[in-house]
Design a protein around this motif. Structure first.
Motif, PDB file in Angstrom:
ATOM      1  N   ARG A  72      37.420  30.898  36.990  1.00 31.02           N
ATOM      2  CA  ARG A  72      37.966  30.981  38.347  1.00 31.02           C
ATOM      3  C   ARG A  72      39.380  31.552  38.342  1.00 31.02           C
ATOM      4  N   ASP A  73      40.224  31.014  37.462  1.00 30.23           N
ATOM      5  CA  ASP A  73      41.648  31.371  37.465  1.00 30.23           C
ATOM      6  C   ASP A  73      41.932  32.758  36.904  1.00 30.23           C
ATOM      7  N   LEU A  74      41.068  33.278  36.063  1.00 31.23           N
ATOM      8  CA  LEU A  74      41.287  34.593  35.454  1.00 31.23           C
ATOM      9  C   LEU A  74      40.353  35.660  36.022  1.00 31.23           C
ATOM     10  N   ILE A  75      39.064  35.486  35.807  1.00 33.99           N
ATOM     11  CA  ILE A  75      38.101  36.514  36.199  1.00 33.99           C
ATOM     12  C   ILE A  75      37.980  36.606  37.719  1.00 33.99           C
ATOM     13  N   GLN A  76      37.727  35.478  38.370  1.00 33.08           N
ATOM     14  CA  GLN A  76      37.590  35.494  39.827  1.00 33.08           C
ATOM     15  C   GLN A  76      38.848  36.043  40.491  1.00 33.08           C
ATOM     16  N   LYS A  77      40.007  35.622  40.010  1.00 33.28           N
ATOM     17  CA  LYS A  77      41.258  36.105  40.598  1.00 33.28           C
ATOM     18  C   LYS A  77      41.415  37.616  40.401  1.00 33.28           C
ATOM     19  N   GLU A  78      41.021  38.132  39.255  1.00 32.97           N
ATOM     20  CA  GLU A  78      41.115  39.571  38.992  1.00 32.97           C
ATOM     21  C   GLU A  78      40.182  40.350  39.929  1.00 32.97           C
ATOM     22  N   LEU A  79      38.996  39.811  40.168  1.00 33.45           N
ATOM     23  CA  LEU A  79      38.023  40.502  41.005  1.00 33.45           C
ATOM     24  C   LEU A  79      38.304  40.365  42.497  1.00 33.45           C
ATOM     25  N   LEU A  80      38.635  39.136  42.933  1.00 30.70           N
ATOM     26  CA  LEU A  80      38.786  38.873  44.366  1.00 30.70           C
ATOM     27  C   LEU A  80      40.235  38.827  44.840  1.00 30.70           C
ATOM     28  N   GLY A  81      41.175  38.679  43.915  1.00 32.73           N
ATOM     29  CA  GLY A  81      42.582  38.586  44.289  1.00 32.73           C
ATOM     30  C   GLY A  81      43.081  37.170  44.467  1.00 32.73           C
ATOM     31  N   THR A  82      42.184  36.193  44.361  1.00 33.01           N
ATOM     32  CA  THR A  82      42.562  34.798  44.534  1.00 33.01           C
ATOM     33  C   THR A  82      41.609  33.901  43.748  1.00 33.01           C
ATOM     34  N   SER A  83      42.123  32.785  43.283  1.00 32.14           N
ATOM     35  CA  SER A  83      41.270  31.811  42.596  1.00 32.14           C
ATOM     36  C   SER A  83      40.731  30.779  43.589  1.00 32.14           C
TER      37      SER A  83
END
Length: 190
Positions: free
Chosen positions: A94-105
């Motif tokens: 959530r904190d790394l991949i999701q944030k990179e893809l969506l802009g937010t965790s």
């Protein structure tokens, strides 16, 4: 709205459009096997904080959106691709991949949703991940003028290899070294 504020808004919600890879990232994207064909599996071992996760976020978004830049010399995924991203655990995913893809965790952070590599206007649907606050388990992305959809599943290694057993995987991203059982299922699916 002024021209400059339009530019800032476009830049904020279209990060992928402005991505310029480092030379090592370009080489990684187009890595070839000994027979000259594009490598089926690649591993990028490098120092901390030099752009590994950023580069993979960009690559996954390029495939998910089918917005291949002119400089692209790597693989091109099938229509309606199934993609899997995984990390050390669901919180780090959530904190790394999701944030990179969506802009937010936090999937409920609507102001920042779409400021990652997947442009806001191409996010079709988000499915939350049970038990992990703010996390998504599935991202559906519009591609090729919404004629196709890419499905991105996000897992932590603790979810186990059964999460990807039997699935077709057109593209996989393991952020950090995965357990052998998880890796073998990712390779089998591709």
């Amino acid at each position: 709205m002024t021209v400059y504020s339009n530019y800032l808004e476009n830049r904020r919600y279209n990060k992928l459009q402005f991505f310029e890879p480092y030379e090592y990232q370009k080489k990684f994207y187009s890595l070839r096997a000994a027979n000259g064909k594009l490598a089926k599996a690649r591993c990028l071992l490098a120092a901390n904080q030099i752009g590994k996760t950023l580069g993979e976020g960009a690559e996954l978004a390029i495939h998910a959106t089918a917005q291949y830049p002119e400089w692209w010399d790597g693989a091109i995924v099938n229509p309606n691709p199934m993609m899997v991203c995984s990390g050390v655990n669901s919180y780090r995913t959530r904190d790394l991949i999701q944030k990179e893809l969506l802009g937010t965790s936090n999937k409920d952070d609507h102001e920042n949703l779409g400021t990652g590599f997947i442009p806001k206007h191409l996010i079709h649907k988000l499915d939350r991940k049970p038990g992990i606050p703010g996390a998504v388990e599935k991202i559906i992305v519009k591609r090729n003028n919404a004629m196709e959809l890419a499905t991105i599943s996000l897992y932590g290694y603790e979810d186990g290899p059964q999460k990807v057993m039997g699935d077709r995987i057109d593209y996989g991203w393991n952020d950090e070294e995965p357990p052998l059982e998880f890796w073998s299922q990712m390779v089998r699916g591709t």
